[in-house]
Design an enzyme around this catalytic site. Structure first.
Site, PDB file in Angstrom:
ATOM      1  N   ASP A  50      -7.496  -0.745  -4.579  1.00 16.99           N
ATOM      2  CA  ASP A  50      -6.276  -1.193  -5.248  1.00 16.99           C
ATOM      3  C   ASP A  50      -5.761  -2.494  -4.623  1.00 16.99           C
ATOM      4  OD1 ASP A  50      -3.769  -1.260  -6.573  1.00 16.99           O
ATOM      5  OD2 ASP A  50      -3.673   0.929  -6.596  1.00 16.99           O
ATOM      6  N   THR A  91      -1.868  -1.732 -12.113  1.00 18.45           N
ATOM      7  CA  THR A  91      -2.749  -0.674 -11.615  1.00 18.45           C
ATOM      8  C   THR A  91      -3.275   0.241 -12.708  1.00 18.45           C
ATOM      9  OG1 THR A  91      -1.728  -0.687  -9.424  1.00 18.45           O
ATOM     10  CG2 THR A  91      -2.853   1.342 -10.085  1.00 18.45           C
ATOM     11  N   LYS A 174      -2.656   7.830  -5.587  1.00 16.14           N
ATOM     12  CA  LYS A 174      -1.852   7.664  -6.796  1.00 16.14           C
ATOM     13  C   LYS A 174      -2.398   8.545  -7.917  1.00 16.14           C
ATOM     14  CE  LYS A 174      -0.712   2.767  -6.006  1.00 16.14           C
ATOM     15  NZ  LYS A 174      -0.791   1.405  -6.583  1.00 16.14           N
ATOM     16  N   ASP A 175      -1.501   9.197  -8.631  1.00 13.59           N
ATOM     17  CA  ASP A 175      -1.953  10.015  -9.761  1.00 13.59           C
ATOM     18  C   ASP A 175      -2.703   9.164 -10.792  1.00 13.59           C
ATOM     19  OD1 ASP A 175       0.227   9.077 -11.799  1.00 13.59           O
ATOM     20  OD2 ASP A 175       1.377   9.781 -10.103  1.00 13.59           O
ATOM     21  N   ASP A 311      -2.880  -1.393  -1.683  1.00 19.45           N
ATOM     22  CA  ASP A 311      -1.850  -1.886  -2.593  1.00 19.45           C
ATOM     23  C   ASP A 311      -0.471  -1.781  -1.964  1.00 19.45           C
ATOM     24  OD1 ASP A 311      -1.179  -2.795  -5.406  1.00 19.45           O
ATOM     25  OD2 ASP A 311       0.018  -0.963  -5.314  1.00 19.45           O
ATOM     26  N   HIS A 315       1.686  -5.097  -1.106  1.00 23.00           N
ATOM     27  CA  HIS A 315       3.032  -5.332  -1.631  1.00 23.00           C
ATOM     28  C   HIS A 315       4.026  -5.584  -0.503  1.00 23.00           C
ATOM     29  CE1 HIS A 315       2.781  -4.750  -5.943  1.00 23.00           C
ATOM     30  NE2 HIS A 315       1.996  -3.686  -5.776  1.00 23.00           N
ATOM     31  N   ASP A 358      -8.623  -2.977  -9.249  1.00 21.99           N
ATOM     32  CA  ASP A 358      -7.850  -2.901 -10.485  1.00 21.99           C
ATOM     33  C   ASP A 358      -7.097  -4.197 -10.780  1.00 21.99           C
ATOM     34  OD1 ASP A 358      -6.291  -2.509  -8.239  1.00 21.99           O
ATOM     35  OD2 ASP A 358      -5.029  -0.967  -9.130  1.00 21.99           O
ATOM     36  N   HIS A 359      -6.909  -5.031  -9.758  1.00 22.70           N
ATOM     37  CA  HIS A 359      -6.226  -6.321  -9.886  1.00 22.70           C
ATOM     38  C   HIS A 359      -6.231  -6.995  -8.524  1.00 22.70           C
ATOM     39  CE1 HIS A 359      -2.880  -4.434  -7.772  1.00 22.70           C
ATOM     40  NE2 HIS A 359      -2.889  -3.464  -8.681  1.00 22.70           N
ATOM     41  N   HIS A 492       1.748  -8.499  -8.375  1.00 24.97           N
ATOM     42  CA  HIS A 492       0.673  -8.944  -9.264  1.00 24.97           C
ATOM     43  C   HIS A 492       1.123  -8.672 -10.684  1.00 24.97           C
ATOM     44  CE1 HIS A 492      -0.119  -4.638  -9.613  1.00 24.97           C
ATOM     45  NE2 HIS A 492       0.103  -4.610  -8.307  1.00 24.97           N
TER      46      HIS A 492
END
Length: 552
Positions: A50, A91, A174-175, A311, A315, A358-359, A492
């Site tokens: 992530d 995400t 993360k779910d 991620d 952040h 994912d990014h 992002h």
């Protein structure tokens, strides 16, 4: 006599040419026969990191071990110029695109959440109030499923192609990083509950978690890592690829060592924002392989893993922080251990693994301006407030803007449809107003994107990200390295290469060594896996197989 000799010579040449042609005909390559059985790997592993910018593969390359990221690049095939073909780049959209080969316009996951016009409230991407928490006490954290995703995934197609004999399991803190990749037909998806430190699931998948998950939850491994605190893996003065240890534009206390002991038995959620969140994720992935016998028979299984701590840390601190550098050096070691486990348990050459993201992420604006590069931030709340004030003053319409989110403006259609001023007039006035705000490069009416004067890449990405039932009315484009968020840390979501250029490396069964700088897209990942496995593409797939990677 000369004429006779010439005739004999000519006939000889003619005979030789016929013989040669017959030889060529009988020795020409024959069509390749299909094998008696379709060959497939025993296990496919998807590893999504992530917020991993593409350049992280090489920024820290010299400090990576030989068995982690370096092994993937050197033994596998790196698709160096892989891009996300839609915007906004979030995400949930990224994980869905990777596994569906589709875009938000088709698969419906247009953001981590969006405004639902029918219920007139925000809807979270995996929200499902019809299911309940499994593996812990009832809570909204477990009311999740893939029902909001409109298309199938490559994991669904694998299940269908094996008549549901191949197992599929998703794992992530993360779910959304677990549920969306695992698809609609998964055997299981597990995610982390920060309030208890448990790995949980929902009644969509099962009535009770298996014993191995229940036993693992009892260990409360977060406490073990909290006791270590977070110190740099190597002497801090060797982190030459990062800025100073503490900067005002980093969003959290940024001085090493980071104290974690205060979280023991109190704040299990804090593990997310440390490198140890990746460690426990890959630890659970190994346990899933062992406990579920993944890759142990002739039916191909699929393990979808997403490492999310990168991620949270990104952040908080930004791409140029020591925290991010240390996180990737630690993740490299975790990946090495994971690959070694796959070699031992499944067998080297029996599995196919791919690494992607994912990014990406933008540089922190404070870092950019410190180095004389333009950058800045905007706020969704400020945008909506200012636009509402402008429209109220101009047209006497009160609070006609419902939301500014996902780079989109969402109007109250009950008011626009019944008001004295036409909606087209309101949209046109809003566009002209917003384009004058600091940081705004352009604003377009999404329903008329084809008539806009945007560069083609922006048109395409906005179009691919637009879902007629779930998206907003206007789309705003910010100047490079401007984003919607806080003045500290980073985020992002934009079309720019720093958010849209992702790593993509395949390694293992059916994959040759090498690299390519040919442009490919995130949507090509599932198409490539479908070709490799000889199964159908997901039903909304718009990608194409990356033919350079395969030995088959």
């Amino acid at each position: 006599m000369k004429k006779i000799s010439y005739l004999i010579f000519s006939l000889s040449l003619f005979s030789l040419s016929i013989a040669s042609a017959q030889t060529k005909k009988t020795t020409s390559p024959q069509p390749k026969a299909f094998p008696a059985e379709v060959a497939r790997p025993k296990l496919v592993v998807g590893l999504v990191v992530d917020q991993m910018r593409w350049d992280y593969l090489y920024r820290y390359y010299n400090r990576y071990t030989n068995g982690g990221f370096k092994r993937l690049v050197n033994e596998g095939f790196s698709v160096e110029n892989t891009l996300i073909p839609y915007t906004p780049t979030y995400t949930a959209c990224g994980h869905t695109c990777i596994y569906t080969g589709s875009v938000p316009a088709l698969h419906g996951i247009i953001g981590n959440d969006w405004y639902d016009a029918e219920t007139k409230k925000n809807l979270y991407c995996t929200e499902d109030t019809s299911v309940t928490t499994v593996g812990s006490t009832p809570s909204s954290e477990g009311q999740m499923s893939p029902k909001n995703m409109l298309t199938s995934t490559i994991t669904d197609e694998l299940r269908l192609s094996t008549n549901f004999k191949g197992k599929v399991i998703g794992i992530s803190l993360k779910d959304r990083g677990s549920i969306l990749p695992a698809g609609h037909t998964a055997n299981a998806a597990y995610w982390y509950q920060g309030t208890t430190g448990n790995w949980i699931t929902s009644s969509y998948y099962m009535k009770a978690v298996p014993t191995w998950i229940a036993d693992y939850n009892k260990l409360k491994l977060a406490n073990k890592f909290y006791a270590k605190n977070w110190e740099t893996l190597y002497p801090i003065n060797t982190y030459v690829n990062s800025t100073a240890d503490e900067k005002a534009y980093e969003g959290k206390t940024s001085t090493f060592p980071h104290q974690l002991t205060q979280n023991i038995d109190k704040n299990f959620d804090a593990i997310r924002s440390t490198p140890y969140g990746n460690t426990i994720t890959l630890d659970l992935a190994k346990l899933a392989i062992l406990s579920e016998d993944l890759g142990q028979d002739n039916n191909t299984d699929f393990l979808a893993v997403s490492c999310s701590s990168t991620d949270y840390i990104g952040h908080g601190y930004g791409p140029n922080s020591i925290e991010v550098e240390d996180t990737y050096l630690r993740l490299d070691k975790d990946v090495e251990e994971f690959l070694n486990y796959l070699d031992k348990k499944v067998g080297k050459g029996n599995y196919t693994i791919f690494l992607t993201a994912d990014h990406g992420a933008a540089h922190v604006p404070g870092f950019m301006t410190e180095n004389k590069i333009p950058a800045g931030v905007v706020s969704d709340r400020d945008i909506a407030t200012k636009l509402n004030a402008f429209l109220n003053e101009k047209f006497k319409v009160n609070n006609i803007v419902l939301r500014s989110m996902n780079n989109q403006i969402i109007f109250d259609h009950d008011k626009t449809d019944n008001g004295s001023v036409s909606f087209d007039v309101i949209k046109a006035a809003s566009i002209e107003y917003l384009k004058k705000l600091d940081g705004f490069a352009n604003v377009v009416d999404i329903s008329r994107i084809a008539q806009s004067t945007l560069p083609e890449i922006q048109k395409t990405m906005i179009t691919n990200g637009y879902n007629a039932r779930r998206s907003g009315d206007l789309y705003y484009i910010l100047n490079p390295n401007w984003f919607n968020g806080s003045s500290t840390g980073t985020t992002h979501g934009n079309w720019n290469p720093y958010d849209a250029h992702i790593p993509l490396v395949f390694m293992g069964w059916g994959i040759k060594q090498g690299a390519s700088n040919k442009t490919h897209y995130m949507t090509d990942i599932s198409a490539t896996l479908a070709a490799l496995l000889h199964i159908q593409m997901p039903n909304g797939c718009v990608g194409e197989p990356i033919t350079e990677i395969t030995n088959k």
